[in-house]
Design a protein around this motif. Sequence first.
Motif, PDB file in Angstrom:
ATOM      1  N   ASP A  45       0.809  -1.219   0.000  1.00 43.17           N
ATOM      2  CA  ASP A  45       0.000   0.000   0.000  1.00 43.17           C
ATOM      3  C   ASP A  45       0.845   1.272   0.000  1.00 43.17           C
ATOM      4  OD1 ASP A  45       0.897  -0.619   2.562  1.00 43.17           O
ATOM      5  OD2 ASP A  45      -0.823   0.320   3.542  1.00 43.17           O
ATOM      6  N   VAL A  46       2.155   1.136  -0.095  1.00 41.77           N
ATOM      7  CA  VAL A  46       3.066   2.279  -0.160  1.00 41.77           C
ATOM      8  C   VAL A  46       3.662   2.313  -1.565  1.00 41.77           C
ATOM      9  CG1 VAL A  46       5.143   3.326   0.827  1.00 41.77           C
ATOM     10  CG2 VAL A  46       3.582   2.048   2.295  1.00 41.77           C
ATOM     11  N   PRO A  47       3.705   3.500  -2.203  1.00 44.75           N
ATOM     12  CA  PRO A  47       4.215   3.570  -3.581  1.00 44.75           C
ATOM     13  C   PRO A  47       5.586   2.917  -3.745  1.00 44.75           C
ATOM     14  CG  PRO A  47       3.301   5.683  -2.925  1.00 44.75           C
ATOM     15  CD  PRO A  47       3.300   4.812  -1.699  1.00 44.75           C
ATOM     16  N   GLY A  48       5.712   2.051  -4.728  1.00 46.74           N
ATOM     17  CA  GLY A  48       6.972   1.403  -5.047  1.00 46.74           C
ATOM     18  C   GLY A  48       7.307   0.204  -4.182  1.00 46.74           C
ATOM     19  N   LYS A  49       6.456  -0.148  -3.226  1.00 43.02           N
ATOM     20  CA  LYS A  49       6.714  -1.257  -2.302  1.00 43.02           C
ATOM     21  C   LYS A  49       8.143  -1.202  -1.753  1.00 43.02           C
ATOM     22  CE  LYS A  49       5.315  -4.504  -5.153  1.00 43.02           C
ATOM     23  NZ  LYS A  49       4.967  -5.819  -5.691  1.00 43.02           N
ATOM     24  N   PRO A  50       8.475  -0.153  -0.989  1.00 41.67           N
ATOM     25  CA  PRO A  50       9.842   0.002  -0.472  1.00 41.67           C
ATOM     26  C   PRO A  50      10.296  -1.214   0.332  1.00 41.67           C
ATOM     27  CG  PRO A  50       8.519   1.944  -0.001  1.00 41.67           C
ATOM     28  CD  PRO A  50       7.593   0.905  -0.526  1.00 41.67           C
ATOM     29  N   ASP A  51      11.603  -1.402   0.416  1.00 46.12           N
ATOM     30  CA  ASP A  51      12.171  -2.542   1.119  1.00 46.12           C
ATOM     31  C   ASP A  51      11.759  -2.568   2.590  1.00 46.12           C
ATOM     32  OD1 ASP A  51      13.720  -3.535  -1.139  1.00 46.12           O
ATOM     33  OD2 ASP A  51      14.900  -1.714  -0.874  1.00 46.12           O
ATOM     34  N   ILE A  52      11.817  -1.416   3.238  1.00 48.69           N
ATOM     35  CA  ILE A  52      11.476  -1.310   4.659  1.00 48.69           C
ATOM     36  C   ILE A  52      10.556  -0.105   4.834  1.00 48.69           C
ATOM     37  CG2 ILE A  52      12.382  -0.985   6.993  1.00 48.69           C
ATOM     38  CD1 ILE A  52      15.071  -2.152   5.913  1.00 48.69           C
ATOM     39  N   VAL A  53       9.426  -0.317   5.504  1.00 46.56           N
ATOM     40  CA  VAL A  53       8.457   0.752   5.722  1.00 46.56           C
ATOM     41  C   VAL A  53       8.198   0.881   7.222  1.00 46.56           C
ATOM     42  CG1 VAL A  53       6.103   1.541   5.258  1.00 46.56           C
ATOM     43  CG2 VAL A  53       7.368   0.314   3.491  1.00 46.56           C
TER      44      VAL A  53
END
Length: 157
Positions: A45-53
């Motif tokens: 649900d975060v743009p770009g599916k970051p490695d760590i959120v």
Amino acid sequence: MPDIVDQATRSRMMSGIRGKNTKPELVIRKGLHAAGFRFRLHAKDVPGKPDIVLPRYRAAILVHGCFWHGHNCHLFRLPGTRQEFWQQKIEGNRQRDTRVRDQLDATGWRHMTVWECAFRDRRGPGAAAVISDLAQWLRNPESGHGEISSLTLGGAA
């Protein structure tokens, strides 16, 4: 310069390279967890599916390999074979990275890019310094975005 292995061997070698759970990513996760930070991995649900959120801090950490993302450091060298393919591949990755960062900015997420050379280069800040910089960045809600690499020598922007 011609490739030193045959095409089938090179294909097998390249297919073994992971996009998730890389060594730098695991080091960062372990260090952040030990420092008391809790996070999600590859949040859809975060743009770009970051490695760590880190939702609590509205922060995303992007862990980039210097070769795959075309970092301007000594670890990046364009292969001698199929140069046109590799130029297009790496340029596409760079363009996607820019789009993801713009989307994170537009949706109010802070982001930090951590480059592989920060861990692999003896001139780089090293794992402890990277974790320290990340922790300091996370605790300062006024900080926006930046990067950590051997070129920044541990100075998170």
